[in-house]
Design a protein around this motif. Structure first.
Motif, PDB file in Angstrom:
ATOM      1  N   PHE A 175     -13.361   2.860   4.877  1.00 42.26           N
ATOM      2  CA  PHE A 175     -11.996   2.721   4.384  1.00 42.26           C
ATOM      3  C   PHE A 175     -11.438   1.363   4.773  1.00 42.26           C
ATOM      4  N   GLU A 176     -11.623   0.979   6.024  1.00 39.95           N
ATOM      5  CA  GLU A 176     -11.087  -0.297   6.518  1.00 39.95           C
ATOM      6  C   GLU A 176     -11.688  -1.484   5.769  1.00 39.95           C
ATOM      7  N   ALA A 177     -13.004  -1.428   5.516  1.00 42.84           N
ATOM      8  CA  ALA A 177     -13.648  -2.511   4.780  1.00 42.84           C
ATOM      9  C   ALA A 177     -13.126  -2.559   3.339  1.00 42.84           C
ATOM     10  N   GLY A 178     -12.921  -1.394   2.731  1.00 42.39           N
ATOM     11  CA  GLY A 178     -12.383  -1.348   1.379  1.00 42.39           C
ATOM     12  C   GLY A 178     -10.974  -1.898   1.311  1.00 42.39           C
ATOM     13  N   LYS A 179     -10.158  -1.554   2.296  1.00 40.63           N
ATOM     14  CA  LYS A 179      -8.783  -2.051   2.324  1.00 40.63           C
ATOM     15  C   LYS A 179      -8.767  -3.570   2.490  1.00 40.63           C
ATOM     16  N   ALA A 180      -9.597  -4.064   3.389  1.00 36.63           N
ATOM     17  CA  ALA A 180      -9.684  -5.521   3.589  1.00 36.63           C
ATOM     18  C   ALA A 180     -10.175  -6.209   2.321  1.00 36.63           C
ATOM     19  N   GLY A 181     -11.152  -5.602   1.630  1.00 37.32           N
ATOM     20  CA  GLY A 181     -11.652  -6.178   0.387  1.00 37.32           C
ATOM     21  C   GLY A 181     -10.603  -6.199  -0.700  1.00 37.32           C
ATOM     22  N   CYS A 182      -9.836  -5.119  -0.826  1.00 38.49           N
ATOM     23  CA  CYS A 182      -8.753  -5.072  -1.823  1.00 38.49           C
ATOM     24  C   CYS A 182      -7.691  -6.120  -1.522  1.00 38.49           C
ATOM     25  N   GLU A 183      -7.373  -6.293  -0.244  1.00 45.25           N
ATOM     26  CA  GLU A 183      -6.372  -7.288   0.130  1.00 45.25           C
ATOM     27  C   GLU A 183      -6.867  -8.699  -0.160  1.00 45.25           C
ATOM     28  N   ALA A 184      -8.143  -8.966   0.106  1.00 44.17           N
ATOM     29  CA  ALA A 184      -8.707 -10.285  -0.221  1.00 44.17           C
ATOM     30  C   ALA A 184      -8.687 -10.509  -1.732  1.00 44.17           C
TER      31      ALA A 184
ATOM     32  N   MET B 232      -7.015   0.707  -6.060  1.00 46.79           N
ATOM     33  CA  MET B 232      -6.934   1.920  -5.241  1.00 46.79           C
ATOM     34  C   MET B 232      -8.234   2.139  -4.495  1.00 46.79           C
ATOM     35  N   LEU B 233      -8.118   2.847  -3.378  1.00 46.73           N
ATOM     36  CA  LEU B 233      -9.272   3.240  -2.581  1.00 46.73           C
ATOM     37  C   LEU B 233      -9.472   4.737  -2.769  1.00 46.73           C
ATOM     38  N   LEU B 234     -10.671   5.105  -3.189  1.00 46.24           N
ATOM     39  CA  LEU B 234     -10.977   6.496  -3.505  1.00 46.24           C
ATOM     40  C   LEU B 234     -12.126   7.001  -2.645  1.00 46.24           C
TER      41      LEU B 234
ATOM     42  N   TRP C 224       0.835  -1.191   0.000  1.00 47.73           N
ATOM     43  CA  TRP C 224       0.000   0.000   0.000  1.00 47.73           C
ATOM     44  C   TRP C 224       0.871   1.243   0.000  1.00 47.73           C
ATOM     45  N   GLY C 225       0.358   2.303  -0.609  1.00 43.29           N
ATOM     46  CA  GLY C 225       1.034   3.590  -0.593  1.00 43.29           C
ATOM     47  C   GLY C 225       0.037   4.684  -0.901  1.00 43.29           C
ATOM     48  N   PRO C 226       0.451   5.938  -0.727  1.00 43.86           N
ATOM     49  CA  PRO C 226      -0.456   7.036  -1.068  1.00 43.86           C
ATOM     50  C   PRO C 226      -0.748   7.037  -2.566  1.00 43.86           C
ATOM     51  N   ARG C 227      -1.966   7.368  -2.935  1.00 41.42           N
ATOM     52  CA  ARG C 227      -2.372   7.348  -4.341  1.00 41.42           C
ATOM     53  C   ARG C 227      -1.661   8.415  -5.148  1.00 41.42           C
ATOM     54  N   TRP C 228      -1.322   9.504  -4.536  1.00 40.18           N
ATOM     55  CA  TRP C 228      -0.583  10.567  -5.211  1.00 40.18           C
ATOM     56  C   TRP C 228       0.303  11.254  -4.193  1.00 40.18           C
ATOM     57  N   GLN C 229       1.224  12.075  -4.651  1.00 39.41           N
ATOM     58  CA  GLN C 229       2.269  12.608  -3.780  1.00 39.41           C
ATOM     59  C   GLN C 229       1.747  13.433  -2.613  1.00 39.41           C
ATOM     60  N   HIS C 230       0.609  14.093  -2.761  1.00 37.26           N
ATOM     61  CA  HIS C 230       0.078  14.907  -1.669  1.00 37.26           C
ATOM     62  C   HIS C 230      -1.105  14.234  -0.985  1.00 37.26           C
ATOM     63  N   GLY C 231      -1.378  13.005  -1.363  1.00 42.40           N
ATOM     64  CA  GLY C 231      -2.519  12.292  -0.796  1.00 42.40           C
ATOM     65  C   GLY C 231      -2.232  11.814   0.607  1.00 42.40           C
ATOM     66  N   SER C 232      -3.206  11.975   1.479  1.00 39.59           N
ATOM     67  CA  SER C 232      -3.019  11.499   2.844  1.00 39.59           C
ATOM     68  C   SER C 232      -3.978  10.366   3.180  1.00 39.59           C
TER      69      SER C 232
ATOM     70  N   GLN D  70      -5.513   5.660  -0.995  1.00 41.71           N
ATOM     71  CA  GLN D  70      -4.389   4.724  -1.078  1.00 41.71           C
ATOM     72  C   GLN D  70      -4.422   3.943  -2.382  1.00 41.71           C
ATOM     73  N   LYS D  71      -3.229   3.499  -2.820  1.00 41.56           N
ATOM     74  CA  LYS D  71      -3.140   2.609  -3.977  1.00 41.56           C
ATOM     75  C   LYS D  71      -2.426   1.340  -3.552  1.00 41.56           C
ATOM     76  N   LEU D  72      -2.786   0.256  -4.192  1.00 42.56           N
ATOM     77  CA  LEU D  72      -2.148  -1.033  -3.963  1.00 42.56           C
ATOM     78  C   LEU D  72      -1.283  -1.318  -5.176  1.00 42.56           C
ATOM     79  N   GLU D  73      -0.001  -1.540  -4.937  1.00 44.84           N
ATOM     80  CA  GLU D  73       0.955  -1.733  -6.032  1.00 44.84           C
ATOM     81  C   GLU D  73       1.561  -3.123  -6.012  1.00 44.84           C
ATOM     82  N   LEU D  74       1.943  -3.554  -7.210  1.00 43.22           N
ATOM     83  CA  LEU D  74       2.720  -4.772  -7.403  1.00 43.22           C
ATOM     84  C   LEU D  74       3.848  -4.405  -8.351  1.00 43.22           C
ATOM     85  N   GLU D  75       5.062  -4.555  -7.910  1.00 44.64           N
ATOM     86  CA  GLU D  75       6.251  -4.203  -8.710  1.00 44.64           C
ATOM     87  C   GLU D  75       6.173  -2.770  -9.237  1.00 44.64           C
ATOM     88  N   GLY D  76       5.678  -1.871  -8.405  1.00 47.16           N
ATOM     89  CA  GLY D  76       5.595  -0.466  -8.773  1.00 47.16           C
ATOM     90  C   GLY D  76       4.430  -0.106  -9.679  1.00 47.16           C
TER      91      GLY D  76
END
Length: 112
Positions: free
Chosen positions: A72-81, A41-43, A19-27, A30-36
């Protein structure tokens, strides 16, 4: 449906995903990456809710895959699943994108 055998069912992300921020100023988004490469992403919606966008590495001509999230937490868990269920396929697709990328396309690696 494929699974990644290196991660026990229901626990975290498969190897190589992060996981990482979706863009440089995003707090918060989040985006989920594989090999960059962004694969999901969660929007945040205008009303303060959340939705997940999946298959972000697909070309713009492909269908947009989105799922509403209750939080947000449910979305993150869903993306991970989702990442655990599709890890093998996602690895193959990202590897293929890297192989097919022209050397002189003018795009940085993170723009694929």
């Amino acid at each position: 449906m494929t699974t990644d055998s290196s991660t026990p069912p229901g626990s975290g992300l498969p190897d190589g995903f992060e996981w990482g921020p979706r863009w440089q100023h995003g707090s918060d988004e989040q985006k989920l990456e594989l090999e960059g490469k962004t694969v999901a992403m969660l929007l945040k919606t205008v009303s303060g809710g959340w939705f997940a966008r999946l298959e972000c590495h697909w070309p713009i001509s492909e269908p947009l895959v989105v799922r509403p999230c209750s939080s947000f937490e449910a979305g993150k868990a869903g993306c991970e699943a989702w990442a655990r269920r599709h890890a093998d396929r996602l690895r193959r697709e990202i590897a293929q994108k890297k192989r097919e990328k022209p050397l002189s396309d003018g795009l940085a690696d993170d723009e694929l």
